[in-house]
Write a protein that holds these residues in place. Structure first.
Motif, mmCIF file in Angstrom:
data_model
loop_
_atom_site.group_PDB
_atom_site.id
_atom_site.type_symbol
_atom_site.label_atom_id
_atom_site.label_comp_id
_atom_site.label_asym_id
_atom_site.label_seq_id
_atom_site.Cartn_x
_atom_site.Cartn_y
_atom_site.Cartn_z
ATOM 1 N N ARG A 1 0.830 -1.192 0.000
ATOM 2 C CA ARG A 1 0.000 0.000 0.000
ATOM 3 C C ARG A 1 0.873 1.253 0.000
ATOM 4 O O ARG A 1 1.962 1.267 0.587
ATOM 5 N N LYS B 1 0.386 3.920 1.632
ATOM 6 C CA LYS B 1 0.531 4.423 2.996
ATOM 7 C C LYS B 1 1.667 3.745 3.748
ATOM 8 O O LYS B 1 2.154 4.280 4.752
ATOM 9 N N VAL C 1 -9.818 14.887 1.914
ATOM 10 C CA VAL C 1 -9.569 13.822 2.892
ATOM 11 C C VAL C 1 -9.978 12.476 2.318
ATOM 12 O O VAL C 1 -9.248 11.480 2.421
ATOM 13 N N GLY C 2 -11.164 12.395 1.705
ATOM 14 C CA GLY C 2 -11.601 11.145 1.098
ATOM 15 C C GLY C 2 -10.711 10.732 -0.050
ATOM 16 O O GLY C 2 -10.444 9.541 -0.251
ATOM 17 N N SER D 1 -7.603 9.230 1.350
ATOM 18 C CA SER D 1 -7.925 7.919 1.906
ATOM 19 C C SER D 1 -7.897 6.845 0.830
ATOM 20 O O SER D 1 -7.388 5.739 1.042
ATOM 21 N N GLU E 1 -4.024 6.445 -0.479
ATOM 22 C CA GLU E 1 -3.051 5.725 0.337
ATOM 23 C C GLU E 1 -3.319 4.225 0.417
ATOM 24 O O GLU E 1 -2.467 3.474 0.882
ATOM 25 N N ASN E 2 -4.495 3.787 -0.039
ATOM 26 C CA ASN E 2 -4.790 2.353 -0.036
ATOM 27 C C ASN E 2 -4.550 1.689 -1.385
ATOM 28 O O ASN E 2 -4.781 0.486 -1.528
#
Length: 366
Positions: free
Chosen positions: A22, A24, A235-236, A239, A242-243
């Motif tokens: 990932r 992240k 923010v979404g 999210s 980072e995945n």
């Protein structure tokens, strides 16, 4: 934009890779970082294990200053000698986006000659950043994992480090640190380990999932990604970003040698060109067998000790081993093990191969 995020999440379910990681786990968002805080304070309530004030006058000065702020005045000429107070340094990490009222952990370390902080409590103390501003206030009872016991005869037992401890959630955040996350419509991803191949793979995966020209690698460390301007959508977006799973580039061929411990780590891509190696140790043993010289009854001489040394030289008969072209890590280790080379001998062999130009790897000594 919300429909786009749902579509992206649906697409992510179809993206799988056995060797992928990932984003992240291999990169961080530029501007989203912790900030180190430091402070100074007093720990009280110790069982006679505090600072010896004759050697740490700053402890008494701090105590007098604290009592003065609380309305207690010490009479002139009074020289208090408390043994249950210790001057300490404080340190803490302020996470990104930490808000006033949240709590963070505090590490407390003695800076004087206190033998133990066990059972002590930290008095209210400010935690400041590098800019000199106060970002948190710390106070609370210490958790000390170490133990120190000393007898009257001078004997003592120490377990771990009793002069340092922690206060979980012992500091309350008072100020927010601003960052550039919400500024503009760009997100910069910084790789934890710089690599051109990984940066290119990351940009390709992002463009394939989120659309062409969404991401572009800037260098071996950074990848620029276009993002929404709206804060909640950003923010979404991150999210989802980072995945995503990326296959990192293979690491460079390196041999790491720790000169202090003798540890040798050889990377999987290390190769050896054709070379013949012979390694043996020369062992020299010297033993002393002194003899006593006793003169005859009528001799004017005196009894004396005559030194006698025996020198023995041995050389190990290690066989020469040959490296074929492109020898891999497995073959290299087997060949060295066959001659019984110790870690120190292995370092000598690797250094010799490097000097001969036969080691296709970067040799790093730490």
């Amino acid at each position: 934009m919300n429909r786009l995020l749902v579509a992206i999440l649906t697409t992510l379910c179809l993206v799988t890779s056995a060797a992928a990681e990932r984003i992240k786990d291999i990169a961080s968002v530029q501007g989203v970082r912790i900030n180190q805080l430091v402070g100074y304070g007093l720990v009280v309530g110790l069982n006679g294990t505090g600072d010896q004030s004759t050697q740490t006058p700053y402890t008494i000065q701090s105590l007098e200053s604290m009592l003065s702020r609380l309305g207690v005045k010490i009479a002139p000429g009074t020289n208090p000698q408390p043994k249950n107070v210790a001057a300490v340094s404080l340190s803490a990490d302020l996470p990104a986006f930490a808000k006033p009222g949240q709590t963070i952990d505090v590490t407390v370390s003695s800076i004087g000659n206190a033998s133990s902080l066990r059972g002590g409590a930290l008095m209210l103390a400010p935690l400041k950043g590098a800019d000199g501003n106060t970002y948190a206030m710390a106070q609370g009872n210490l958790l000390v994992g170490g133990l120190g016991v000393q007898g009257q005869d001078g004997s003592k037992i120490t377990i771990n480090i009793p002069s340092a401890g922690r206060i979980p959630g012992g500091a309350t955040v008072e100020r927010t640190v601003s960052n550039s996350f919400h500024d503009g419509n760009l997100v910069i991803l910084n790789l934890n380990a710089p690599d051109f191949t990984t940066a290119q793979h990351m940009a390709e995966v992002i463009n394939k999932t989120l659309g062409a020209d969404t991401a572009a690698p800037l260098d071996a460390t950074s990848v620029r990604v276009r993002s929404p301007l709206d804060a909640s959508q950003k923010v979404g977006f991150v999210s989802v970003l980072e995945n995503l799973e990326v296959t990192p580039g293979e690491t460079a061929a390196r041999v790491i040698v720790n000169s202090r411990t003798g540890t040798v780590v050889i990377g999987s891509h290390v190769r050896v060109l054709p070379a013949a190696v012979s390694h043996g140790n020369l062992i020299v043993t010297i033993t002393e067998s002194p003899e006593v010289s006793q003169p005859g009854p009528r001799s004017p001489g005196q009894t004396a000790i005559v030194p006698r040394s025996n020198i023995k030289v041995e050389q190990e008969k290690n066989r020469m081993f040959l490296f074929d072209p492109g020898t891999s890590l497995d073959a290299l280790v087997r060949a060295v093990n066959q001659v019984g080379a110790a870690p120190g001998d292995l370092v000598a062999i690797l250094e010799a191969l490097k000097e001969a130009g036969a080691l296709r790897a970067e040799l790093i000594i730490i």
